[in-house]
Design an enzyme around this catalytic site. Sequence first.
Site, PDB file in Angstrom:
ATOM      1  CG  HIS A  14      -1.865   1.161   1.291  1.00  0.00           C
ATOM      2  ND1 HIS A  14      -3.196   1.000   1.599  1.00  0.00           N
ATOM      3  CD2 HIS A  14      -1.703   2.484   1.073  1.00  0.00           C
ATOM      4  CE1 HIS A  14      -3.805   2.173   1.559  1.00  0.00           C
ATOM      5  NE2 HIS A  14      -2.912   3.086   1.248  1.00  0.00           N
ATOM      6  CG  HIS A  16      -0.955   7.083  -1.280  1.00  0.00           C
ATOM      7  ND1 HIS A  16      -2.229   7.186  -1.817  1.00  0.00           N
ATOM      8  CD2 HIS A  16      -1.108   6.449  -0.090  1.00  0.00           C
ATOM      9  CE1 HIS A  16      -3.102   6.654  -0.977  1.00  0.00           C
ATOM     10  NE2 HIS A  16      -2.451   6.194   0.071  1.00  0.00           N
ATOM     11  CE  LYS A 100      -7.933   2.080  -0.361  1.00  0.00           C
ATOM     12  NZ  LYS A 100      -6.748   2.869  -0.036  1.00  0.00           N
ATOM     13  CG  HIS A 137      -9.804   4.654   3.604  1.00  0.00           C
ATOM     14  ND1 HIS A 137      -8.627   5.355   3.656  1.00  0.00           N
ATOM     15  CD2 HIS A 137     -10.545   5.099   4.644  1.00  0.00           C
ATOM     16  CE1 HIS A 137      -8.658   6.192   4.682  1.00  0.00           C
ATOM     17  NE2 HIS A 137      -9.825   6.068   5.294  1.00  0.00           N
ATOM     18  CG  HIS A 175      -4.882   2.469   5.981  1.00  0.00           C
ATOM     19  ND1 HIS A 175      -6.231   2.446   6.265  1.00  0.00           N
ATOM     20  CD2 HIS A 175      -4.756   3.082   4.779  1.00  0.00           C
ATOM     21  CE1 HIS A 175      -6.867   3.029   5.274  1.00  0.00           C
ATOM     22  NE2 HIS A 175      -6.012   3.411   4.366  1.00  0.00           N
ATOM     23  CG  ASP A 248      -1.699   5.017   3.893  1.00  0.00           C
ATOM     24  OD1 ASP A 248      -1.795   5.265   2.674  1.00  0.00           O
ATOM     25  OD2 ASP A 248      -2.481   5.502   4.743  1.00  0.00           O
TER      26      ASP A 248
END
Length: 345
Positions: A14, A16, A100, A137, A175, A248
């Site tokens: 995970h 970004h 996602k 999420h 997360h 994350d």
Amino acid sequence: MSNQMTITFPDDWHIHLRDNDALKTTVPHAAQSFKRVIVMPNTTPPVKNRQDAEAYYARIQKHIPEGSDFQPLMTLYLTPDTTPEIIEDAKASGIVHAVKLYPAGVTTNSTAGVSSLKNLYPVFEKMAEVGLPLLIHGEASDPEIDIFDRELTFIEQELKPLHAAIPTLRIVLEHITTKDAVEFVLGANDNVGATLTPQHLLFNRNSLLSGGIKPHLYCLPILKREIHRQALIKAATSGNPKFFIGTDSAPHAQSAKESSCGCAGCYSALTAISHYAEAFERMNALDKLEAFLGHYGADFYGLPRNTETITLVREDWTPPDSYPYLENEHLIPLGAKQVLKWKVK
Ligand code: DOR
Ligand code: ZN
């Protein structure tokens, strides 16, 4: 106690990377720490279908350092307009590894997300059929719900019904931040796993809010009480393959973090491995670190484990105060100005 550990090269399930110029920084950083990364699709605009994923993949590829075999694993962003055909097409691309789900409005770039899961059940059925995991999420999107209760509310209202309706759908609860999430994952079947970030294993809401607000510890889902942190570190170090790394790592420029309306996200691409090692050591569980960082995620995704290794040494080091980012901006790493106890050689 050993002062050196050689372990399977970690992956990050995970991360970004953002887009365009940000990739100049984020891709080399990710490639330094990880062999494979699951790339979040909450770019602007989001990655909604195979074409978007292929174009984003090509933009990322340009920034992979020479000689590196770093591999970005792409994801799609689920929207109310996602169809079973989009899922089939994405699976056929060979580069899309997951989808996602952002409940609409819960976090950075989530306005295109989903408000009602029920309408998307045909899409989830298709994902189960073709074997694409759903990455969630897990926070309720109703702004009336207390920010510290949003994970539990989501689990009760959305996740339990979804898992009961389609138990063959592979789900990663991303997360996780509460003991409630740990309990849900433990009680669910083997198609359900969870990722854990370094910040949620090491810090609680006092770290964020007591003795001055710490914008660089602000992320979503927000850090919770100490009893929750304890449940998370216990799960991570238990050796249960349902729990694995997902940093994350989320780049936001320093000016956007240190602001009257600061962005959510901790940037840990270059420090996460050290942070996890420290968290595991505090639990006397360094023997469980390798599988958490390098085995269980690959197993869950049905991918081969990496054969290369990294070596961690017990050596005090302090990460840089910041890294250059975009034009005249900076990224502040998780752990800036702190002494970390383990270093990747
Ligand atoms: O803290 C976070 N930052 N949580 C998220 O869910 C999104 C991420 C981001 O994209 O910045
Ligand atoms: Zn994220």
